[in-house]
Write an enzyme that holds these catalytic residues in place. Structure first.
Site, PDB file in Angstrom:
ATOM      1  N   ARG A 174      30.148  48.900  27.690  1.00 43.40           N
ATOM      2  CA  ARG A 174      30.782  50.215  27.636  1.00 43.40           C
ATOM      3  C   ARG A 174      29.878  51.270  27.009  1.00 43.40           C
ATOM      4  O   ARG A 174      29.837  52.422  27.454  1.00 43.40           O
ATOM      5  CB  ARG A 174      32.090  50.084  26.847  1.00 43.40           C
ATOM      6  CG  ARG A 174      32.896  51.358  26.759  1.00 43.40           C
ATOM      7  CD  ARG A 174      34.274  51.075  26.162  1.00 43.40           C
ATOM      8  NE  ARG A 174      34.869  52.315  25.720  1.00 43.40           N
ATOM      9  CZ  ARG A 174      35.176  52.595  24.460  1.00 43.40           C
ATOM     10  NH1 ARG A 174      34.947  51.720  23.515  1.00 43.40           N
ATOM     11  NH2 ARG A 174      35.720  53.747  24.143  1.00 43.40           N
TER      12      ARG A 174
ATOM     13  N   TRP B  26      42.244  42.309  31.073  1.00 42.55           N
ATOM     14  CA  TRP B  26      42.439  42.415  32.513  1.00 42.55           C
ATOM     15  C   TRP B  26      42.410  41.029  33.169  1.00 42.55           C
ATOM     16  O   TRP B  26      42.985  40.839  34.232  1.00 42.55           O
ATOM     17  CB  TRP B  26      41.359  43.277  33.139  1.00 42.55           C
ATOM     18  CG  TRP B  26      41.478  44.749  32.901  1.00 42.55           C
ATOM     19  CD1 TRP B  26      42.019  45.676  33.771  1.00 42.55           C
ATOM     20  CD2 TRP B  26      41.047  45.493  31.762  1.00 42.55           C
ATOM     21  NE1 TRP B  26      41.939  46.930  33.227  1.00 42.55           N
ATOM     22  CE2 TRP B  26      41.353  46.863  31.997  1.00 42.55           C
ATOM     23  CE3 TRP B  26      40.431  45.139  30.553  1.00 42.55           C
ATOM     24  CZ2 TRP B  26      41.054  47.859  31.073  1.00 42.55           C
ATOM     25  CZ3 TRP B  26      40.132  46.135  29.631  1.00 42.55           C
ATOM     26  CH2 TRP B  26      40.446  47.477  29.897  1.00 42.55           C
TER      27      TRP B  26
ATOM     28  N   ASP C  52      43.075  50.981  38.065  1.00 41.69           N
ATOM     29  CA  ASP C  52      42.826  49.642  38.626  1.00 41.69           C
ATOM     30  C   ASP C  52      43.639  49.452  39.899  1.00 41.69           C
ATOM     31  O   ASP C  52      43.123  49.015  40.928  1.00 41.69           O
ATOM     32  CB  ASP C  52      43.211  48.550  37.616  1.00 41.69           C
ATOM     33  CG  ASP C  52      42.422  48.604  36.324  1.00 41.69           C
ATOM     34  OD1 ASP C  52      41.197  48.835  36.393  1.00 41.69           O
ATOM     35  OD2 ASP C  52      43.026  48.424  35.247  1.00 41.69           O
TER      36      ASP C  52
END
Length: 366
Positions: free
Chosen positions: A101, A266, A295
Protein backbone atom coordinates in the site's frame (compact mmCIF):
# COMPACT_ATOMS: atom_id res chain seq x y z
CA UNK A 1 -6.22 -1.67 -6.56
CA UNK A 2 -4.51 -0.67 -3.38
CA UNK A 3 -4.81 3.03 -3.16
CA UNK A 4 -6.55 4.49 -0.15
CA UNK A 5 -7.73 3.95 3.36
CA UNK A 6 -6.04 2.33 6.34
CA UNK A 7 -4.38 -0.90 7.60
CA UNK A 8 -2.30 -2.59 10.31
CA UNK A 9 1.30 -3.75 10.20
CA UNK A 10 -0.02 -6.69 8.27
CA UNK A 11 -2.62 -4.58 6.60
CA UNK A 12 -4.05 -4.40 3.14
CA UNK A 13 -2.64 -3.37 -0.18
CA UNK A 14 -5.40 -1.76 -2.15
CA UNK A 15 -8.23 0.66 -2.64
CA UNK A 16 -9.34 1.73 0.80
CA UNK A 17 -7.06 -0.10 3.10
CA UNK A 18 -7.25 -0.12 6.84
CA UNK A 19 -4.74 2.00 8.64
CA UNK A 20 -2.10 1.68 11.28
CA UNK A 21 -1.32 4.46 13.70
CA UNK A 22 0.97 7.07 15.19
CA UNK A 23 2.79 9.88 13.52
CA UNK A 24 6.40 10.29 12.74
CA UNK A 25 8.36 12.69 10.65
CA UNK A 26 11.28 11.85 8.46
CA UNK A 27 14.16 13.96 7.35
CA UNK A 28 14.36 15.36 3.87
CA UNK A 29 17.04 14.24 1.48
CA UNK A 30 19.36 16.85 0.00
CA UNK A 31 20.91 16.36 -3.40
CA UNK A 32 24.63 15.87 -3.70
CA UNK A 33 27.17 17.59 -5.87
CA UNK A 34 29.86 16.32 -8.20
CA UNK A 35 32.96 18.21 -9.19
CA UNK A 36 35.94 17.09 -11.23
CA UNK A 37 39.06 18.73 -12.62
CA UNK A 38 41.29 17.75 -15.52
CA UNK A 39 44.82 17.80 -14.14
CA UNK A 40 46.66 17.27 -17.42
CA UNK A 41 46.12 16.78 -21.14
CA UNK A 42 47.02 13.11 -20.71
CA UNK A 43 43.52 12.59 -19.32
CA UNK A 44 44.38 12.38 -15.62
CA UNK A 45 41.08 12.86 -13.86
CA UNK A 46 40.41 13.85 -10.30
CA UNK A 47 36.90 12.96 -9.28
CA UNK A 48 35.30 14.38 -6.19
CA UNK A 49 32.16 12.70 -4.96
CA UNK A 50 29.86 14.34 -2.50
CA UNK A 51 27.25 11.74 -1.54
CA UNK A 52 24.50 13.19 0.63
CA UNK A 53 21.92 10.53 1.31
CA UNK A 54 20.53 9.82 -2.08
CA UNK A 55 22.81 10.16 -5.11
CA UNK A 56 25.60 8.20 -6.74
CA UNK A 57 27.85 9.47 -9.51
CA UNK A 58 29.90 6.84 -11.36
CA UNK A 59 32.64 7.58 -13.86
CA UNK A 60 33.32 5.25 -16.78
CA UNK A 61 36.39 5.68 -19.00
CA UNK A 62 36.05 4.24 -22.48
CA UNK A 63 38.87 2.64 -24.47
CA UNK A 64 39.22 5.86 -26.45
CA UNK A 65 39.88 7.82 -23.28
CA UNK A 66 36.52 9.60 -23.24
CA UNK A 67 34.94 10.04 -19.84
CA UNK A 68 31.25 9.29 -19.48
CA UNK A 69 29.50 10.22 -16.26
CA UNK A 70 26.56 7.98 -15.47
CA UNK A 71 24.25 9.26 -12.77
CA UNK A 72 22.06 7.23 -10.50
CA UNK A 73 19.69 8.50 -7.84
CA UNK A 74 20.23 5.27 -5.89
CA UNK A 75 23.21 2.94 -5.51
CA UNK A 76 22.35 -0.41 -7.17
CA UNK A 77 24.38 -2.45 -4.68
CA UNK A 78 22.72 -0.74 -1.73
CA UNK A 79 19.33 -1.42 -3.32
CA UNK A 80 20.17 -5.12 -3.54
CA UNK A 81 21.22 -5.19 0.11
CA UNK A 82 18.13 -3.24 1.14
CA UNK A 83 15.96 -5.83 -0.61
CA UNK A 84 17.44 -8.56 1.57
CA UNK A 85 16.73 -6.50 4.70
CA UNK A 86 13.15 -5.98 3.52
CA UNK A 87 12.75 -9.75 3.15
CA UNK A 88 13.90 -10.21 6.74
CA UNK A 89 11.47 -7.51 7.87
CA UNK A 90 8.61 -9.28 6.11
CA UNK A 91 9.50 -12.59 7.71
CA UNK A 92 9.38 -11.13 11.21
CA UNK A 93 6.57 -8.58 11.08
CA UNK A 94 4.20 -9.90 8.37
CA UNK A 95 3.89 -6.36 7.04
CA UNK A 96 3.41 -7.36 3.38
CA UNK A 97 0.06 -5.56 2.89
CA UNK A 98 1.06 -2.19 4.28
CA UNK A 99 4.30 -2.13 2.28
CA UNK A 100 2.36 -2.80 -0.91
CA UNK A 101 0.00 0.00 0.00
CA UNK A 102 2.84 2.40 0.76
CA UNK A 103 4.35 2.00 -2.70
CA UNK A 104 0.96 2.33 -4.38
CA UNK A 105 -0.05 5.43 -2.50
CA UNK A 106 3.22 7.19 -3.22
CA UNK A 107 2.80 6.48 -6.94
CA UNK A 108 -0.98 6.76 -7.19
CA UNK A 109 -1.14 10.55 -6.94
CA UNK A 110 0.10 10.85 -10.54
CA UNK A 111 -1.82 13.07 -12.94
CA UNK A 112 -0.97 12.43 -16.61
CA UNK A 113 -2.40 15.84 -17.52
CA UNK A 114 0.37 17.67 -15.63
CA UNK A 115 3.81 17.53 -17.22
CA UNK A 116 5.93 19.31 -14.63
CA UNK A 117 7.74 17.25 -11.98
CA UNK A 118 6.94 17.02 -9.11
CA UNK A 119 3.58 18.82 -9.53
CA UNK A 120 2.35 15.81 -11.51
CA UNK A 121 2.66 13.60 -8.42
CA UNK A 122 3.68 9.98 -8.64
CA UNK A 123 6.50 7.84 -7.26
CA UNK A 124 8.77 10.53 -5.85
CA UNK A 125 9.05 9.78 -2.11
CA UNK A 126 6.71 12.60 -1.07
CA UNK A 127 4.76 10.28 1.22
CA UNK A 128 7.60 10.45 3.73
CA UNK A 129 6.40 13.92 4.75
CA UNK A 130 3.85 14.35 7.53
CA UNK A 131 1.58 16.63 5.50
CA UNK A 132 0.90 13.84 3.00
CA UNK A 133 0.72 11.13 5.65
CA UNK A 134 -2.19 13.08 7.13
CA UNK A 135 -4.29 12.71 3.98
CA UNK A 136 -7.31 10.59 4.86
CA UNK A 137 -6.46 7.94 2.28
CA UNK A 138 -3.04 7.47 3.88
CA UNK A 139 -4.22 6.78 7.42
CA UNK A 140 -1.85 4.37 9.11
CA UNK A 141 0.91 4.52 6.53
CA UNK A 142 3.15 6.27 9.05
CA UNK A 143 3.65 2.77 10.47
CA UNK A 144 5.11 1.61 7.17
CA UNK A 145 7.54 4.53 7.33
CA UNK A 146 8.55 3.49 10.83
CA UNK A 147 9.25 -0.03 9.62
CA UNK A 148 11.37 1.12 6.69
CA UNK A 149 13.23 4.05 8.27
CA UNK A 150 15.98 1.87 9.85
CA UNK A 151 16.65 0.39 6.41
CA UNK A 152 16.76 3.88 4.89
CA UNK A 153 19.17 5.00 7.62
CA UNK A 154 21.39 1.99 6.91
CA UNK A 155 21.43 2.51 3.13
CA UNK A 156 21.86 6.25 2.67
CA UNK A 157 22.53 5.77 -1.05
CA UNK A 158 18.92 4.72 -1.67
CA UNK A 159 16.17 7.27 -2.28
CA UNK A 160 12.86 7.09 -0.46
CA UNK A 161 11.08 6.87 -3.81
CA UNK A 162 13.06 3.76 -4.76
CA UNK A 163 12.80 2.26 -1.28
CA UNK A 164 8.99 2.54 -1.24
CA UNK A 165 8.67 0.84 -4.63
CA UNK A 166 11.30 -1.79 -3.79
CA UNK A 167 9.44 -2.66 -0.59
CA UNK A 168 6.10 -2.87 -2.38
CA UNK A 169 7.32 -5.18 -5.13
CA UNK A 170 9.31 -7.33 -2.71
CA UNK A 171 6.25 -7.75 -0.48
CA UNK A 172 4.18 -9.06 -3.41
CA UNK A 173 6.91 -11.47 -4.45
CA UNK A 174 7.54 -12.73 -0.90
CA UNK A 175 3.80 -13.33 -0.39
CA UNK A 176 3.85 -15.78 -3.30
CA UNK A 177 2.96 -13.34 -6.05
CA UNK A 178 4.64 -12.75 -9.41
CA UNK A 179 8.09 -11.28 -9.89
CA UNK A 180 7.66 -7.61 -10.78
CA UNK A 181 9.86 -6.27 -13.63
CA UNK A 182 11.01 -3.21 -11.67
CA UNK A 183 13.39 -0.44 -12.57
CA UNK A 184 15.05 2.01 -10.18
CA UNK A 185 16.75 5.39 -10.08
CA UNK A 186 13.80 7.49 -8.86
CA UNK A 187 14.62 10.99 -7.64
CA UNK A 188 13.13 12.21 -4.35
CA UNK A 189 11.24 15.43 -3.85
CA UNK A 190 13.11 17.61 -1.37
CA UNK A 191 10.43 19.11 0.85
CA UNK A 192 6.81 18.91 2.03
CA UNK A 193 5.83 21.85 -0.17
CA UNK A 194 6.26 19.46 -3.12
CA UNK A 195 3.63 17.01 -1.86
CA UNK A 196 0.47 16.66 -3.99
CA UNK A 197 -2.83 18.05 -2.78
CA UNK A 198 -5.24 15.69 -1.03
CA UNK A 199 -7.91 13.90 -3.03
CA UNK A 200 -6.00 12.12 -5.80
CA UNK A 201 -6.39 8.60 -4.38
CA UNK A 202 -9.47 6.39 -4.82
CA UNK A 203 -12.36 6.03 -2.41
CA UNK A 204 -13.71 2.62 -1.42
CA UNK A 205 -17.41 3.49 -1.44
CA UNK A 206 -18.24 6.24 -3.95
CA UNK A 207 -21.79 6.63 -5.33
CA UNK A 208 -20.77 5.24 -8.73
CA UNK A 209 -17.89 2.82 -8.03
CA UNK A 210 -16.99 1.87 -11.61
CA UNK A 211 -17.05 5.47 -12.82
CA UNK A 212 -15.01 6.57 -9.82
CA UNK A 213 -12.36 3.94 -10.48
CA UNK A 214 -12.09 5.07 -14.08
CA UNK A 215 -11.92 8.74 -13.09
CA UNK A 216 -8.98 8.04 -10.79
CA UNK A 217 -7.05 5.46 -12.79
CA UNK A 218 -7.61 6.96 -16.21
CA UNK A 219 -6.14 10.16 -14.76
CA UNK A 220 -3.03 8.08 -14.10
CA UNK A 221 -3.04 6.72 -17.64
CA UNK A 222 -4.05 3.20 -16.56
CA UNK A 223 -6.55 0.95 -18.34
CA UNK A 224 -9.54 -1.16 -17.31
CA UNK A 225 -7.28 -4.22 -17.33
CA UNK A 226 -4.83 -2.43 -15.02
CA UNK A 227 -7.66 -1.43 -12.67
CA UNK A 228 -8.92 -4.99 -12.29
CA UNK A 229 -5.47 -6.56 -12.06
CA UNK A 230 -4.31 -4.09 -9.42
CA UNK A 231 -7.53 -4.58 -7.46
CA UNK A 232 -6.45 -8.21 -7.12
CA UNK A 233 -3.83 -7.17 -4.58
CA UNK A 234 -6.72 -6.99 -2.12
CA UNK A 235 -5.93 -10.66 -1.76
CA UNK A 236 -3.54 -9.28 0.88
CA UNK A 237 -4.54 -7.51 4.07
CA UNK A 238 -7.48 -6.43 6.19
CA UNK A 239 -9.73 -3.42 6.69
CA UNK A 240 -10.36 -2.02 10.18
CA UNK A 241 -13.62 -0.11 10.75
CA UNK A 242 -12.15 2.15 13.43
CA UNK A 243 -9.67 3.45 10.87
CA UNK A 244 -11.30 3.21 7.47
CA UNK A 245 -14.99 2.96 8.28
CA UNK A 246 -15.15 -0.39 6.46
CA UNK A 247 -15.18 -3.98 7.62
CA UNK A 248 -15.86 -5.87 10.82
CA UNK A 249 -13.82 -5.39 14.00
CA UNK A 250 -12.88 -9.06 13.87
CA UNK A 251 -13.63 -12.28 11.98
CA UNK A 252 -12.75 -15.92 12.33
CA UNK A 253 -9.92 -15.28 9.89
CA UNK A 254 -8.36 -12.32 11.69
CA UNK A 255 -8.96 -12.75 15.43
CA UNK A 256 -5.57 -14.35 16.00
CA UNK A 257 -3.42 -12.33 13.61
CA UNK A 258 -0.62 -12.79 12.53
CA UNK A 259 0.39 -9.31 13.44
CA UNK A 260 -2.11 -7.28 15.42
CA UNK A 261 -5.39 -9.24 15.46
CA UNK A 262 -8.68 -7.91 14.15
CA UNK A 263 -10.19 -6.34 11.09
CA UNK A 264 -11.90 -7.97 8.13
CA UNK A 265 -9.96 -9.51 5.27
CA UNK A 266 -10.95 -9.90 1.63
CA UNK A 267 -9.62 -13.48 1.58
CA UNK A 268 -9.19 -16.39 3.95
CA UNK A 269 -5.40 -16.51 3.69
CA UNK A 270 -4.82 -12.78 3.63
CA UNK A 271 -1.02 -12.95 3.65
CA UNK A 272 -0.84 -15.10 0.53
CA UNK A 273 -0.86 -13.50 -2.89
CA UNK A 274 -3.03 -15.55 -5.26
CA UNK A 275 -6.27 -15.16 -7.23
CA UNK A 276 -8.62 -16.03 -4.36
CA UNK A 277 -9.81 -12.39 -4.20
CA UNK A 278 -11.58 -12.80 -7.55
CA UNK A 279 -12.97 -16.22 -6.66
CA UNK A 280 -14.34 -15.05 -3.33
CA UNK A 281 -15.96 -11.89 -4.71
CA UNK A 282 -17.60 -13.87 -7.48
CA UNK A 283 -19.01 -16.54 -5.17
CA UNK A 284 -19.85 -14.35 -2.13
CA UNK A 285 -19.95 -17.51 -0.05
CA UNK A 286 -18.65 -16.18 3.25
CA UNK A 287 -20.02 -13.18 5.13
CA UNK A 288 -16.74 -12.91 7.04
CA UNK A 289 -14.95 -11.86 3.86
CA UNK A 290 -15.04 -8.20 2.87
CA UNK A 291 -16.50 -6.92 -0.40
CA UNK A 292 -16.32 -3.15 -0.87
CA UNK A 293 -18.48 -1.34 -3.44
CA UNK A 294 -15.38 -0.91 -5.60
CA UNK A 295 -14.70 -4.66 -5.31
CA UNK A 296 -18.23 -5.60 -6.31
CA UNK A 297 -18.02 -3.28 -9.33
CA UNK A 298 -15.41 -5.57 -10.88
CA UNK A 299 -18.12 -8.19 -11.54
CA UNK A 300 -20.92 -5.69 -12.24
CA UNK A 301 -19.34 -3.45 -14.85
CA UNK A 302 -19.27 -5.21 -18.26
CA UNK A 303 -15.72 -4.19 -19.15
CA UNK A 304 -14.25 -4.93 -15.73
CA UNK A 305 -16.10 -8.24 -15.56
CA UNK A 306 -14.26 -9.65 -18.59
CA UNK A 307 -10.96 -9.41 -16.71
CA UNK A 308 -12.35 -10.36 -13.27
CA UNK A 309 -13.88 -13.56 -14.66
CA UNK A 310 -10.63 -14.38 -16.42
CA UNK A 311 -8.55 -13.89 -13.29
CA UNK A 312 -10.92 -15.96 -11.17
CA UNK A 313 -10.33 -18.89 -13.53
CA UNK A 314 -6.70 -18.37 -14.52
CA UNK A 315 -4.19 -17.43 -11.83
CA UNK A 316 -1.29 -17.27 -14.29
CA UNK A 317 -3.15 -14.72 -16.40
CA UNK A 318 -3.77 -12.66 -13.26
CA UNK A 319 -0.11 -12.87 -12.22
CA UNK A 320 1.11 -11.85 -15.68
CA UNK A 321 -1.23 -8.87 -15.89
CA UNK A 322 -0.66 -7.87 -12.29
CA UNK A 323 3.12 -7.83 -12.66
CA UNK A 324 2.82 -5.59 -15.72
CA UNK A 325 0.34 -3.23 -14.04
CA UNK A 326 2.32 -3.02 -10.80
CA UNK A 327 5.51 -2.12 -12.67
CA UNK A 328 3.61 0.49 -14.68
CA UNK A 329 2.10 2.01 -11.54
CA UNK A 330 5.47 2.11 -9.76
CA UNK A 331 6.94 4.27 -12.55
CA UNK A 332 4.12 6.82 -12.72
CA UNK A 333 5.33 10.41 -12.43
CA UNK A 334 8.83 9.37 -11.40
CA UNK A 335 11.90 11.27 -12.54
CA UNK A 336 14.67 8.74 -13.14
CA UNK A 337 18.40 9.31 -12.87
CA UNK A 338 19.66 7.90 -15.20
CA UNK A 339 16.67 8.78 -17.38
CA UNK A 340 16.18 5.18 -18.53
CA UNK A 341 16.39 3.80 -14.99
CA UNK A 342 18.19 0.59 -14.13
CA UNK A 343 17.43 -2.93 -12.95
CA UNK A 344 18.99 -4.63 -9.94
CA UNK A 345 18.30 -8.04 -11.44
CA UNK A 346 19.89 -9.77 -14.40
CA UNK A 347 16.89 -9.20 -16.64
CA UNK A 348 16.19 -5.78 -18.18
CA UNK A 349 13.70 -3.45 -16.56
CA UNK A 350 10.13 -3.23 -17.82
CA UNK A 351 9.61 -1.53 -21.15
CA UNK A 352 7.86 1.82 -21.39
CA UNK A 353 4.11 1.15 -21.72
CA UNK A 354 2.16 2.16 -24.79
CA UNK A 355 0.39 5.52 -24.82
CA UNK A 356 -2.91 5.24 -22.98
CA UNK A 357 -6.14 5.71 -24.90
CA UNK A 358 -9.28 5.33 -22.82
CA UNK A 359 -11.49 4.39 -25.75
CA UNK A 360 -9.31 1.36 -26.35
CA UNK A 361 -10.22 -0.15 -23.02
CA UNK A 362 -13.78 0.82 -22.21
CA UNK A 363 -16.82 2.79 -23.12
CA UNK A 364 -16.47 4.52 -19.76
CA UNK A 365 -15.66 8.20 -19.66
CA UNK A 366 -12.06 9.35 -19.87
Amino acid sequence: MALSGTTTTSSSATIRLPSLSAATTTTSVRPSSLSFNHLSSSSSLSLKLSHQKNRLKAVHVSSSGNVNIKCAASDPQQLKSAKQDIKELLNTTFCHPILVRLGWHDAGTYNKNIEEWPLRGGANGSLRFEVEQKHAANAGLVNALKLLQPIKDKYTGVTYADLFQLASATAVEEAGGPKIPMKYGRVDVTGPEQCPEEGRLPDAGPPSPASHLRDVFYRMGLSDKDIVALSGAHTLGRSRPERSGWGKPETKYTKEGPGAPGGQSWTVKWLRFDNSYFKDIKERRDEDLLVLPTDAALFEDPSFKVYAEKYAEDEKAFFDDYAEAHAKLSNLGAKFDPAEGFSINDEPAAAVPEKFEAAKYSSGKD
